[in-house]
Design a protein around this motif. Structure first.
Motif, PDB file in Angstrom:
ATOM      1  N   GLU A  84      12.647  -5.584   0.998  1.00 58.99           N
ATOM      2  CA  GLU A  84      11.875  -4.517   1.645  1.00 58.99           C
ATOM      3  C   GLU A  84      12.551  -4.127   2.952  1.00 58.99           C
ATOM      4  OE1 GLU A  84      10.523  -7.560   1.190  1.00 58.99           O
ATOM      5  OE2 GLU A  84       9.345  -7.323  -0.632  1.00 58.99           O
ATOM      6  N   PRO A 101       8.761  -3.231   8.274  1.00 60.38           N
ATOM      7  CA  PRO A 101       8.300  -1.917   8.726  1.00 60.38           C
ATOM      8  C   PRO A 101       9.078  -1.402   9.932  1.00 60.38           C
ATOM      9  CG  PRO A 101       6.789  -3.640   9.441  1.00 60.38           C
ATOM     10  CD  PRO A 101       7.790  -4.307   8.572  1.00 60.38           C
ATOM     11  N   ILE A 108       7.558   1.275   5.214  1.00 62.22           N
ATOM     12  CA  ILE A 108       8.047   0.102   4.482  1.00 62.22           C
ATOM     13  C   ILE A 108       8.596   0.619   3.163  1.00 62.22           C
ATOM     14  CG2 ILE A 108       7.466  -2.071   3.361  1.00 62.22           C
ATOM     15  CD1 ILE A 108       5.242  -2.452   5.362  1.00 62.22           C
ATOM     16  N   SER A 130       5.604   1.396   0.527  1.00 62.30           N
ATOM     17  CA  SER A 130       4.440   0.506   0.497  1.00 62.30           C
ATOM     18  C   SER A 130       3.769   0.499   1.862  1.00 62.30           C
ATOM     19  CB  SER A 130       4.881  -0.923   0.126  1.00 62.30           C
ATOM     20  OG  SER A 130       5.653  -0.922  -1.061  1.00 62.30           O
ATOM     21  N   TRP A 131       2.510   0.063   1.841  1.00 57.12           N
ATOM     22  CA  TRP A 131       1.795  -0.101   3.110  1.00 57.12           C
ATOM     23  C   TRP A 131       1.838  -1.544   3.594  1.00 57.12           C
ATOM     24  CZ3 TRP A 131       0.839   3.942   5.874  1.00 57.12           C
ATOM     25  CH2 TRP A 131       0.615   5.173   5.258  1.00 57.12           C
ATOM     26  N   LYS A 132       2.100  -2.453   2.662  1.00 62.25           N
ATOM     27  CA  LYS A 132       2.161  -3.865   3.003  1.00 62.25           C
ATOM     28  C   LYS A 132       3.254  -4.539   2.201  1.00 62.25           C
ATOM     29  CE  LYS A 132      -2.764  -4.420   4.136  1.00 62.25           C
ATOM     30  NZ  LYS A 132      -4.012  -5.172   3.835  1.00 62.25           N
ATOM     31  N   LYS A 133       3.576  -5.742   2.617  1.00 63.69           N
ATOM     32  CA  LYS A 133       4.482  -6.586   1.858  1.00 63.69           C
ATOM     33  C   LYS A 133       3.641  -7.680   1.212  1.00 63.69           C
ATOM     34  CE  LYS A 133       8.466  -6.022   4.942  1.00 63.69           C
ATOM     35  NZ  LYS A 133       9.469  -6.739   5.756  1.00 63.69           N
ATOM     36  N   ASN A 134       3.391  -7.544  -0.065  1.00 64.20           N
ATOM     37  CA  ASN A 134       2.567  -8.529  -0.754  1.00 64.20           C
ATOM     38  C   ASN A 134       2.939  -8.581  -2.227  1.00 64.20           C
ATOM     39  OD1 ASN A 134       1.379  -6.213  -1.842  1.00 64.20           O
ATOM     40  ND2 ASN A 134      -0.327  -6.258  -0.378  1.00 64.20           N
ATOM     41  N   GLU A 147       2.749  -5.276  -4.408  1.00 67.79           N
ATOM     42  CA  GLU A 147       3.891  -4.365  -4.359  1.00 67.79           C
ATOM     43  C   GLU A 147       5.047  -4.885  -5.214  1.00 67.79           C
ATOM     44  OE1 GLU A 147       3.603  -1.438  -2.896  1.00 67.79           O
ATOM     45  OE2 GLU A 147       1.554  -2.040  -2.415  1.00 67.79           O
ATOM     46  N   TRP A 154       5.312 -13.961  -0.802  1.00 69.38           N
ATOM     47  CA  TRP A 154       4.813 -13.067  -1.844  1.00 69.38           C
ATOM     48  C   TRP A 154       5.783 -12.927  -3.025  1.00 69.38           C
ATOM     49  CZ3 TRP A 154       5.887 -11.744   3.158  1.00 69.38           C
ATOM     50  CH2 TRP A 154       7.030 -10.975   3.396  1.00 69.38           C
ATOM     51  N   LYS A 197       9.726 -10.714   8.279  1.00 67.92           N
ATOM     52  CA  LYS A 197       8.948 -11.726   7.567  1.00 67.92           C
ATOM     53  C   LYS A 197       8.412 -12.725   8.579  1.00 67.92           C
ATOM     54  CE  LYS A 197      11.735 -11.276   3.451  1.00 67.92           C
ATOM     55  NZ  LYS A 197      12.634 -10.296   3.893  1.00 67.92           N
TER      56      LYS A 197
END
Length: 524
Positions: free
Chosen positions: A318, A321, A353, A370-374, A377, A404, A524
């Protein structure tokens, strides 16, 4: 050298009319407001050029050089020219100077020239009538002196270089001024060297080594031993709140411990230098604590070496952000321009992101935002790749050891996707995880591509919205993918010439920018 008596513009007009054959003396003189004799004079000169140098006639900058004027043959001049050979023979010497010759001349001819006109005539007459034979200042070198001189030639010492120049020029009979200038010294030193050479030869110029005072020698040796002892101990043992020694700290502690040797800061510094110690900066090393590091690396290399045409290998990570605001960076500017100013406190317009996968065999990027790293996604990305590459037999997924990337939900999803029923129903390839060792983001090939992305569209940017930033990233990856479609090449060469290292898998690579901003790599 030719001297013009009228402006160059008028000379060119006369010359052009002469070349065209339309030159009329009277009319040209009236047009240019010069005398007819002037037009006639230059017309005659152009005739000479046309006769002897016809190819130069059209060259407006070429003129026949004026012949030097000879001195008026007056009785005083004729007498001087007649006496000059005798005067030079009487003066003799190593070089012909006007002043000593003039003094002899005035004794013979008291009513003759003064010094200024005599010097002009003398300096013109000497090169044409006298061949100088310089006399060496020193006697020739012996065999031992030649060996010593050859040693000095390769010596790094400045004085040895000066003496070599002095010997060479003195043997040629050069003037004292020239020897002084070339040897980079003064005339008194040159004369002193000559006197020493006449007495003792080349060995007379050698400076005898200075004998060190035994007391001082013993003190220096004791100082070295004391300083080495301090360097091998921690500053905190002497109530100095430092993690490592500095020259100032060593000096302070040394003065407290050894009052019998009151040396200053510079003495301590020089002693430490003579002992071979110096300051060195530590290097940041990227080391993986993974106990299976070698096994995992070897597994990835084996897969890449045996990759089939029905298999694809993806490097996944990723980007971000990264905030959407005015960014700084390196730009091409004139040296007089002021550096770009970026406010430290800015209101962000949002953040980006970018989740992406780099396929190594075709050098193609698949990405979305993406809005998050999880885990959600990651599952979304695996589904996109399964559909995009459904004609493949197997997809290898390589990513770092983020939480994740190894969650239970992701493991369950992969097990479901790899089941025979699911694959037959959806016609998707097998998904096989090839994880990187822990703490080895520098082995993730896509990090190099992210660095090129940051340099191209993030640094020095000022996007007004997240949509504008996303459009720039989309265009960057679209152009990149099209380039490698038109020019097929496996990931392993520099992409666009902007990645910090070649985007290929190698244990020696550090693909993440070592001193860049946080948005260059993953957070991270």
């Amino acid at each position: 050298m030719y001297r013009q008596n009228i402006p160059k513009v008028k000379l060119n007009i006369i010359r052009k009319r002469f070349i065209q054959g339309t030159l009329q003396i009277a009319n040209t003189a009236i047009d240019l407001k010069v005398s007819r004799s002037t037009v006639t004079k230059y017309s005659e000169r152009y005739k000479i050029i046309k006769k002897h140098f016809p190819e130069k006639l059209h060259d407006m900058n070429f003129y026949m050089p004026n012949e030097p004027k000879s001195h008026r043959p007056s009785p005083v001049y004729n007498e001087l020219i007649h006496l000059l050979p005798l005067l030079v023979a009487i003066a003799g010497g190593r070089s012909l100077k006007a002043m000593p010759v003039w003094h002899i001349y005035k004794k013979i001819c008291p009513q003759g020239y003064t010094y200024s006109p005599f010097k002009i005539i003398f300096q013109k007459w000497v090169p044409e009538n006298v061949t100088e034979h310089p006399v060496p200042w020193i006697k020739p070198l012996g065999e031992e002196d030649v060996k010593l001189l050859n040693e000095w030639r390769t010596s790094p010492g400045h004085r040895e270089w000066q003496l070599v120049i002095f010997i060479e020029q003195a043997l040629k009979g050069a003037s004292l001024e020239l020897i002084r200038h070339k040897a980079d010294t003064d005339a008194a030193t040159v004369r002193r060297w000559m006197a020493k050479y006449d007495l003792d030869g080349l060995t007379g110029l050698v400076i005898a080594p200075r004998k060190q005072n035994p007391v001082i020698k013993k003190r220096v040796q004791s100082r070295k031993a004391r300083i080495v002892k301090l360097l091998h101990e921690s500053p905190k043992q002497y109530q100095v709140n430092r993690a490592s020694w500095s020259i100032q700290a060593i000096t302070q502690v040394y003065h407290k411990l050894y009052e019998d040797d009151r040396c200053n800061y510079m003495s301590i510094n020089r002693t430490i230098h003579l002992l071979g110690f110096g300051f060195k900066k530590s290097r940041d090393m990227l080391i993986s604590p993974d106990p299976d590091y070698r096994i995992k690396v070897q597994n990835i290399q084996d897969i890449l070496q045996q990759l089939k045409s029905t298999e694809k290998f993806f490097s996944i990570d990723e980007f971000g952000p990264t905030s959407v605001r005015l960014k700084g960076g390196r730009t091409l500017q004139h040296h007089s321009a002021k550096p770009k100013e970026v406010p430290l406190e800015q209101k962000s317009k949002g953040y980006i992101i970018c989740t992406a996968a780099l396929e190594l065999s075709t050098n193609q990027i698949t990405h979305f935002y993406s809005w998050k790293k999880n885990t959600t996604e990651m599952i979304k990305l695996l589904n996109i790749l399964s559909i995009q590459y459904k004609d493949q037999e197997r997809l290898y997924i390589s990513w770092d050891a983020a939480s994740w990337h190894n969650s239970t939900a992701l493991t369950d999803h992969l097990r479901d996707c790899n089941s025979l029923d699911y694959r037959k129903q959806h016609q998707t390839p097998e998904l096989q995880l090839v994880p990187l060792p822990s703490c080895t983001q520098y082995l993730n090939v896509i990090e190099s591509v992210f660095s090129g992305l940051a340099k191209a569209v993030i640094h020095n940017s000022d996007y007004q919205s997240m949509d504008e930033c996303r459009q720039a990233i989309d265009l960057h990856f679209k152009a990149r993918n099209q380039h490698f479609k038109d020019n097929p090449k496996r990931a392993g060469q520099k992409i666009w010439g902007k990645e910090i290292v070649a985007p290929q898998f190698s244990e020696t690579h550090h693909t993440r920018k070592p001193f860049g901003t946080r948005e260059i790599g993953s957070l991270k």
